[in-house]
Design an enzyme around this catalytic site. Structure first.
Site, PDB file in Angstrom:
ATOM      1  N   LYS A  62       0.822  -1.212   0.000  1.00 37.63           N
ATOM      2  CA  LYS A  62       0.000   0.000   0.000  1.00 37.63           C
ATOM      3  C   LYS A  62       0.851   1.255   0.000  1.00 37.63           C
ATOM      4  O   LYS A  62       0.455   2.280  -0.542  1.00 37.63           O
ATOM      5  CB  LYS A  62      -0.971  -0.003   1.192  1.00 37.63           C
ATOM      6  CG  LYS A  62      -2.073  -1.037   1.043  1.00 37.63           C
ATOM      7  CD  LYS A  62      -3.302  -0.706   1.856  1.00 37.63           C
ATOM      8  CE  LYS A  62      -4.412  -1.702   1.532  1.00 37.63           C
ATOM      9  NZ  LYS A  62      -5.648  -1.446   2.247  1.00 37.63           N
TER      10      LYS A  62
ATOM     11  N   LYS B 174      -4.162  -9.926  -5.172  1.00 43.10           N
ATOM     12  CA  LYS B 174      -5.465 -10.308  -4.608  1.00 43.10           C
ATOM     13  C   LYS B 174      -6.555  -9.328  -5.015  1.00 43.10           C
ATOM     14  O   LYS B 174      -6.285  -8.157  -5.275  1.00 43.10           O
ATOM     15  CB  LYS B 174      -5.370 -10.443  -3.086  1.00 43.10           C
ATOM     16  CG  LYS B 174      -5.432  -9.155  -2.348  1.00 43.10           C
ATOM     17  CD  LYS B 174      -5.779  -9.352  -0.886  1.00 43.10           C
ATOM     18  CE  LYS B 174      -6.050  -7.992  -0.278  1.00 43.10           C
ATOM     19  NZ  LYS B 174      -7.314  -7.836   0.360  1.00 43.10           N
TER      20      LYS B 174
ATOM     21  N   LYS C   2     -11.254  -4.423  -2.742  1.00 41.93           N
ATOM     22  CA  LYS C   2     -12.421  -3.569  -3.004  1.00 41.93           C
ATOM     23  C   LYS C   2     -12.029  -2.139  -3.332  1.00 41.93           C
ATOM     24  O   LYS C   2     -12.803  -1.394  -3.904  1.00 41.93           O
ATOM     25  CB  LYS C   2     -13.406  -3.637  -1.835  1.00 41.93           C
ATOM     26  CG  LYS C   2     -12.959  -2.961  -0.557  1.00 41.93           C
ATOM     27  CD  LYS C   2     -14.094  -2.942   0.441  1.00 41.93           C
ATOM     28  CE  LYS C   2     -13.819  -3.829   1.633  1.00 41.93           C
ATOM     29  NZ  LYS C   2     -12.611  -3.495   2.393  1.00 41.93           N
TER      30      LYS C   2
HETATM   31  P1  ATP Z   1      -8.849  -2.747   0.712  1.00 48.57           P
HETATM   32  O1  ATP Z   1      -8.930  -2.799  -0.773  1.00 48.57           O
HETATM   33  O2  ATP Z   1      -9.345  -1.449   1.286  1.00 48.57           O
HETATM   34  O3  ATP Z   1      -7.502  -3.127   1.241  1.00 48.57           O
HETATM   35  P2  ATP Z   1      -9.914  -5.370   0.939  1.00 48.57           P
HETATM   36  O4  ATP Z   1     -10.896  -5.695  -0.119  1.00 48.57           O
HETATM   37  O5  ATP Z   1      -8.551  -5.907   0.788  1.00 48.57           O
HETATM   38  O6  ATP Z   1      -9.874  -3.819   1.233  1.00 48.57           O
HETATM   39  P3  ATP Z   1     -10.423  -5.709   3.804  1.00 48.57           P
HETATM   40  O7  ATP Z   1     -11.468  -4.819   4.343  1.00 48.57           O
HETATM   41  O8  ATP Z   1      -9.017  -5.322   4.038  1.00 48.57           O
HETATM   42  O9  ATP Z   1     -10.625  -5.934   2.244  1.00 48.57           O
HETATM   43  O10 ATP Z   1     -10.671  -7.180   4.336  1.00 48.57           O
HETATM   44  C1  ATP Z   1     -11.872  -7.670   4.870  1.00 48.57           C
HETATM   45  C2  ATP Z   1     -11.801  -9.181   4.989  1.00 48.57           C
HETATM   46  O11 ATP Z   1     -11.832  -9.770   3.684  1.00 48.57           O
HETATM   47  C3  ATP Z   1     -10.513  -9.692   5.645  1.00 48.57           C
HETATM   48  O12 ATP Z   1     -10.830 -10.805   6.442  1.00 48.57           O
HETATM   49  C4  ATP Z   1      -9.668 -10.098   4.497  1.00 48.57           C
HETATM   50  O13 ATP Z   1      -8.741 -11.105   4.840  1.00 48.57           O
HETATM   51  C5  ATP Z   1     -10.715 -10.641   3.523  1.00 48.57           C
HETATM   52  N1  ATP Z   1     -10.265 -10.514   2.144  1.00 48.57           N
HETATM   53  C6  ATP Z   1      -9.897  -9.378   1.523  1.00 48.57           C
HETATM   54  N2  ATP Z   1      -9.578  -9.611   0.238  1.00 48.57           N
HETATM   55  C7  ATP Z   1      -9.734 -10.940   0.047  1.00 48.57           C
HETATM   56  C8  ATP Z   1      -9.546 -11.796  -1.080  1.00 48.57           C
HETATM   57  N3  ATP Z   1      -9.138 -11.321  -2.237  1.00 48.57           N
HETATM   58  N4  ATP Z   1      -9.793 -13.113  -0.937  1.00 48.57           N
HETATM   59  C9  ATP Z   1     -10.218 -13.605   0.250  1.00 48.57           C
HETATM   60  N5  ATP Z   1     -10.411 -12.855   1.356  1.00 48.57           N
HETATM   61  C10 ATP Z   1     -10.178 -11.532   1.267  1.00 48.57           C
END
Ligand code: ATP
Ligand code: LTN
Length: 334
Positions: free
Chosen positions: A114, A196, A199
Site C-alpha cells: 500500500k 489479490k 475492493k
Molecule cells: P482494501 O482494498 O481497502 O484493502 P480489501 O478488499 O482488501 O480492502 P479488507 O477490508 O481489508 O478488504 O478485508 C476484509 C476481509 O476480507 C478480511 O478478512 C480479508 O482477509 C478478507 N479478504 C480481503 N480480500 C480478500 C480476497 N481477495 N480473498 C479472500 N479474502 C479476502
C-alpha cells in the site's frame, strides 16, 4: 453465551464488499455466529489510513453495516458496531504502539504494497494500522479471528503483542488464533491474477462487488484475464487466471476442483466464464434482495448499531482500564 468462545472480525468501509471479502471472510462469519460469542465491526478507523472523501466514507459505513445484515449476520445475536463508536479501540492502539518495534511494522507485506501505491507521502497510519487491528482483537478477549489469508501476518502481530504484554506485565490478553478457510481464502484480481482482489482497486473490472447487477457480473467475468491454451485446468503457476476462476466457481457451487475440471474438459473459456458468472450471480442474488430491504429501514439499523456499541464498550472499557492500570497511568482515585 458466557461459555462460548469469542470471535472478532471486521471489514474496512473502503468500498463495496467484494466476492473476495464474502467468500474469504463474511460467509464463514454467518456459520460461526451460532456457536460463538461474536463481535462484527465496521472498521472505519482503518479505512482512513488512505485518503477518503468524507461524505462517501460516511455513506459506505452505513452500507457496509447493511451488507453485514444482508449477508445473514444477525444484529440481535451478535455485537455489531462501528469501530469509531467505541473510543477504546484508538486508546488501546496507542498503549500497544508503545510496546511495538519499528522493525516488526515495516516488514508487513500489506504496508509495503500500500505504501508503494501512496507514492511520496506515505501516511503513518498505513504503517501502524496492524497495531490498531491488534487492539480491535485484544479488547474483547478474542479466541478466534475469521479472516482471509492476506491477514495472517497481521494476526501474528496481534499474537506477538498479546504474548509480549502478558510477559512484561501479567496475564491480561487472550492470545487469538486465526481462522482461515480452505476454500476461497484468497480470491485474486480478475485483471491481474497475481494480486489479490481488493475492493479499493482503481480498476472496477478487477473485482466483483456483491451488489453488482447480474449483467455487470457477467461482463466482468467475460473480460477476466486468462491465458491462451483454452484448457480448464487448476495450475497456479502456469494458469493463475483460470485457477482463480476455478476457485471462485468451486467456492460458489461447492463442487471440488477435479469435478470442475472433468465437467469442463471439452468446453472452452467462453463457456466456463459464463458458468462462473452465473454461479456468482446466483450466490449474491439473495444478498442483494436483503440489502435493498434493509437500507429502507434506517431506524432499525440505528437501533442495532447503538446497542452494538454499548455492548462492545462495556467489555472494551474493562480491558482498557486493566491495561492502563498495569502500564502505570495515573489513577482516577487516590
Ligand atoms: P482494501 O482494498 O481497502 O484493502 P480489501 O478488499 O482488501 O480492502 P479488507 O477490508 O481489508 O478488504 O478485508 C476484509 C476481509 O476480507 C478480511 O478478512 C480479508 O482477509 C478478507 N479478504 C480481503 N480480500 C480478500 C480476497 N481477495 N480473498 C479472500 N479474502 C479476502
Ligand atoms: N485489517 C483487516 C480489517 C480488520 C480486521 C480487524 C480483521 C481490522 N481490524 C480485526 C479482523 C480482526 C483487513 O482486512 N485489512
Amino acid at each position: 453465551m458466557e461459555d462460548k468462545k469469542t470471535i472478532f472480525s471486521g471489514i474496512q468501509p473502503s468500498g463495496c464488499v467484494t466476492i473476495g471479502n464474502y467468500l474469504g471472510a463474511l460467509r464463514s462469519w454467518k456459520e460461526l455466529q451460532n456457536d460463538y460469542n461474536c463481535y462484527f465491526c465496521v472498521v472505519d478507523l482503518h479505512a482512513i489510513t488512505v485518503k477518503q472523501t468524507p461524505q462517501e466514507l460516511r455513506k459506505r459505513c452505513v452500507e457496509l453495516y447493511a451488507q453485514y445484515i444482508a449477508c445473514g449476520l444477525d444484529p440481535e445475536k451478535n455485537v455489531m458496531f462501528f469501530q469509531s463508536h467505541v473510543p477504546a479501540h484508538s486508546e488501546l492502539s496507542w498503549l500497544l504502539t508503545c510496546n511495538t518495534y519499528m522493525g516488526e511494522m515495516s516488514r508487513m507485506t500489506q504496508f509495503k504494497e500500500k505504501s508503494k501505491k501512496a507514492g511520496a507521502n506515505v501516511g503513518l497510519g498505513l504503517l501502524s494500522y496492524p497495531v490498531l487491528m491488534a487492539a480491535d482483537i485484544l479488547l474483547y478477549n478474542t479466541d478466534l479471528v475469521p479472516v482471509g489469508a492476506d491477514q495472517k501476518q497481521h494476526l501474528e502481530l496481534a499474537r506477538d503483542l498479546a504474548i509480549r504484554f502478558n510477559n512484561a506485565y501479567s496475564p491480561t490478553f487472550t492470545v487469538p488464533e486465526p481462522y482461515i478457510q480452505k476454500n476461497g481464502a484468497r480470491i485474486m484480481s480478475l485483471q491481474d491474477p497475481l494480486s489479490k482482489m481488493s475492493k479499493s482497486s482503481e480498476n472496477v473490472n478487477a473485482f466483483v462487488s456483491i451488489l453488482n447487477e447480474p449483467d455487470v457480473v457477467m461482463k466482468k467475468f467475460a473480460r477476466a484475464v486468462t491465458d491462451s491454451d483454452n484448457q480448464i485446468r487448476h495450475d497456479i503457476v502456469n494458469k493463475p487466471g483460470i485457477t482463480n476462476l476455478i476457485e471462485i466457481y468451486s467456492a460458489c457451487t461447492g463442487k471440488n476442483i477435479e469435478q470442475i475440471e472433468k465437467d469442463f474438459e471439452f468446453k472452452g473459456y467462453g463457456d466456463f466464464k459464463k458458468a462462473v458468472g452465473e454461479a456468482v450471480v446466483e450466490t449474491i442474488k439473495p444478498i442483494q434482495d436483503n440489502f435493498k430491504h434493509i437500507m429502507q429501514d434506517k431506524a432499525y439499523m440505528e437501533k442495532c448499531f447503538t446497542i452494538g456499541a454499548e455492548k462492545a464498550s462495556y467489555t472494551a472499557n474493562k480491558t482498557l482500564a486493566k491495561v492502563q492500570r498495569k502500564m502505570g497511568l495515573a489513577s482516577k482515585k487516590l
